[in-house]
Design a protein around this motif. Structure first.
Motif, PDB file in Angstrom:
ATOM      1  N   GLN A  13     -18.893 -37.201   3.760  1.00 10.76           N
ATOM      2  CA  GLN A  13     -17.799 -37.877   4.464  1.00 10.76           C
ATOM      3  C   GLN A  13     -16.456 -37.499   3.860  1.00 10.76           C
ATOM      4  O   GLN A  13     -15.485 -37.257   4.578  1.00 10.76           O
ATOM      5  CB  GLN A  13     -17.969 -39.396   4.392  1.00 10.76           C
ATOM      6  CG  GLN A  13     -19.085 -39.953   5.215  1.00 10.76           C
ATOM      7  CD  GLN A  13     -19.307 -41.430   4.937  1.00 10.76           C
ATOM      8  OE1 GLN A  13     -18.711 -42.014   4.036  1.00 10.76           O
ATOM      9  NE2 GLN A  13     -20.185 -42.043   5.723  1.00 10.76           N
ATOM     10  N   LEU A  14     -16.410 -37.477   2.553  1.00  6.76           N
ATOM     11  CA  LEU A  14     -15.176 -37.126   1.856  1.00  6.76           C
ATOM     12  C   LEU A  14     -14.739 -35.715   2.239  1.00  6.76           C
ATOM     13  O   LEU A  14     -13.564 -35.480   2.541  1.00  6.76           O
ATOM     14  CB  LEU A  14     -15.406 -37.230   0.344  1.00  6.76           C
ATOM     15  CG  LEU A  14     -14.224 -37.389  -0.567  1.00  6.76           C
ATOM     16  CD1 LEU A  14     -13.412 -38.627  -0.231  1.00  6.76           C
ATOM     17  CD2 LEU A  14     -14.697 -37.471  -2.016  1.00  6.76           C
ATOM     18  N   GLU A  70     -24.249 -38.503   1.384  1.00  4.64           N
ATOM     19  CA  GLU A  70     -23.503 -38.807   2.610  1.00  4.64           C
ATOM     20  C   GLU A  70     -22.048 -39.155   2.298  1.00  4.64           C
ATOM     21  O   GLU A  70     -21.143 -38.771   3.035  1.00  4.64           O
ATOM     22  CB  GLU A  70     -24.163 -39.946   3.374  1.00  4.64           C
ATOM     23  CG  GLU A  70     -25.425 -39.548   4.098  1.00  4.64           C
ATOM     24  CD  GLU A  70     -26.005 -40.686   4.907  1.00  4.64           C
ATOM     25  OE1 GLU A  70     -25.232 -41.540   5.405  1.00  4.64           O
ATOM     26  OE2 GLU A  70     -27.237 -40.723   5.031  1.00  4.64           O
ATOM     27  N   ARG A  71     -21.828 -39.870   1.206  1.00  2.00           N
ATOM     28  CA  ARG A  71     -20.466 -40.234   0.814  1.00  2.00           C
ATOM     29  C   ARG A  71     -19.660 -38.979   0.510  1.00  2.00           C
ATOM     30  O   ARG A  71     -18.514 -38.851   0.909  1.00  2.00           O
ATOM     31  CB  ARG A  71     -20.495 -41.177  -0.403  1.00  2.00           C
ATOM     32  CG  ARG A  71     -19.146 -41.576  -0.898  1.00  2.00           C
ATOM     33  CD  ARG A  71     -18.419 -42.426   0.158  1.00  2.00           C
ATOM     34  NE  ARG A  71     -17.027 -42.536  -0.198  1.00  2.00           N
ATOM     35  CZ  ARG A  71     -16.018 -42.172   0.584  1.00  2.00           C
ATOM     36  NH1 ARG A  71     -16.231 -41.731   1.787  1.00  2.00           N
ATOM     37  NH2 ARG A  71     -14.788 -42.283   0.176  1.00  2.00           N
ATOM     38  N   GLY A  82     -19.543 -41.127  -4.597  1.00  2.00           N
ATOM     39  CA  GLY A  82     -20.977 -41.221  -4.367  1.00  2.00           C
ATOM     40  C   GLY A  82     -21.863 -41.362  -5.587  1.00  2.00           C
ATOM     41  O   GLY A  82     -23.065 -41.137  -5.500  1.00  2.00           O
ATOM     42  N   GLU A  91     -17.910 -44.987  -7.118  1.00  2.00           N
ATOM     43  CA  GLU A  91     -18.370 -45.225  -5.746  1.00  2.00           C
ATOM     44  C   GLU A  91     -17.673 -44.284  -4.763  1.00  2.00           C
ATOM     45  O   GLU A  91     -18.282 -43.824  -3.803  1.00  2.00           O
ATOM     46  CB  GLU A  91     -18.122 -46.675  -5.341  1.00  2.00           C
ATOM     47  CG  GLU A  91     -19.076 -47.653  -5.989  1.00  2.00           C
ATOM     48  CD  GLU A  91     -18.756 -49.105  -5.673  1.00  2.00           C
ATOM     49  OE1 GLU A  91     -17.603 -49.416  -5.276  1.00  2.00           O
ATOM     50  OE2 GLU A  91     -19.662 -49.940  -5.846  1.00  2.00           O
ATOM     51  N   GLN A  92     -16.396 -44.009  -5.004  1.00  2.00           N
ATOM     52  CA  GLN A  92     -15.616 -43.147  -4.116  1.00  2.00           C
ATOM     53  C   GLN A  92     -16.254 -41.773  -3.951  1.00  2.00           C
ATOM     54  O   GLN A  92     -16.201 -41.181  -2.880  1.00  2.00           O
ATOM     55  CB  GLN A  92     -14.191 -42.997  -4.655  1.00  2.00           C
ATOM     56  CG  GLN A  92     -13.320 -42.072  -3.833  1.00  2.00           C
ATOM     57  CD  GLN A  92     -11.973 -41.806  -4.492  1.00  2.00           C
ATOM     58  OE1 GLN A  92     -11.845 -41.850  -5.716  1.00  2.00           O
ATOM     59  NE2 GLN A  92     -10.978 -41.520  -3.676  1.00  2.00           N
ATOM     60  N   ASP A 102     -24.901 -40.434  -3.701  1.00  2.00           N
ATOM     61  CA  ASP A 102     -24.840 -40.667  -2.271  1.00  2.00           C
ATOM     62  C   ASP A 102     -24.253 -39.423  -1.619  1.00  2.00           C
ATOM     63  O   ASP A 102     -23.036 -39.270  -1.507  1.00  2.00           O
ATOM     64  CB  ASP A 102     -23.986 -41.903  -1.980  1.00  2.00           C
ATOM     65  CG  ASP A 102     -23.931 -42.247  -0.506  1.00  2.00           C
ATOM     66  OD1 ASP A 102     -24.427 -41.456   0.327  1.00  2.00           O
ATOM     67  OD2 ASP A 102     -23.383 -43.321  -0.179  1.00  2.00           O
TER      68      ASP A 102
END
Length: 125
Positions: free
Chosen positions: A21-22, A17-18, A76, A73-74, A15
């Motif tokens: 964002q991070l 995008e994740r 991505g 998940e954190q 991901d």
């Protein structure tokens, strides 16, 4: 008789995008620190899952797999999180064959996911 060739690669989905964002939230240095620590922890837990599976320590295997879900998940690692969830769920069933196959898939996906994130970092997110 039909012989099927199994593909042993593990396609991964990151991901992006994740990760973006991070990096936006923490800045390059902070995000790289989080990502590096997460990758180190995931590598350690992958080894733990493999070891527990080999030793038949299913409760510990389940805990290790479950703990990898939030970490992956954190940063991505979507596919990694999904397969870790499958391993965690299968660890409490009586289906050793499915568990063995899914643990092997987790090893492939885990390695490929770690390499993919490493490559993305090198490409300067």
């Amino acid at each position: 008789m039909v012989v099927a060739k199994l593909r042993l690669e593990g396609d991964v989905h990151l991901d992006r995008e994740r990760l973006d964002q991070l990096y936006a939230q923490l800045g390059p240095t902070g995000a790289e620190g989080v990502v590096n620590r997460a990758m180190e922890e995931l590598a350690v837990r992958l080894a733990k899952v493999e070891s527990c599976h080999r030793k038949g320590q299913l409760e510990e295997l389940q805990r290790a797999a479950r703990s990898m879900i939030a970490i992956s998940e954190q940063i991505g690692m979507v596919t990694f999180a999904q397969v870790a969830a499958s391993v965690s769920a299968l660890a409490v069933t009586d289906d050793g064959t499915a568990l063995a196959a899914t643990v092997e898939r987790l090893m492939r996906i885990g390695e490929n996911s770690l390499l993919a994130v490493w490559d993305l970092q090198g490409a300067s997110i």
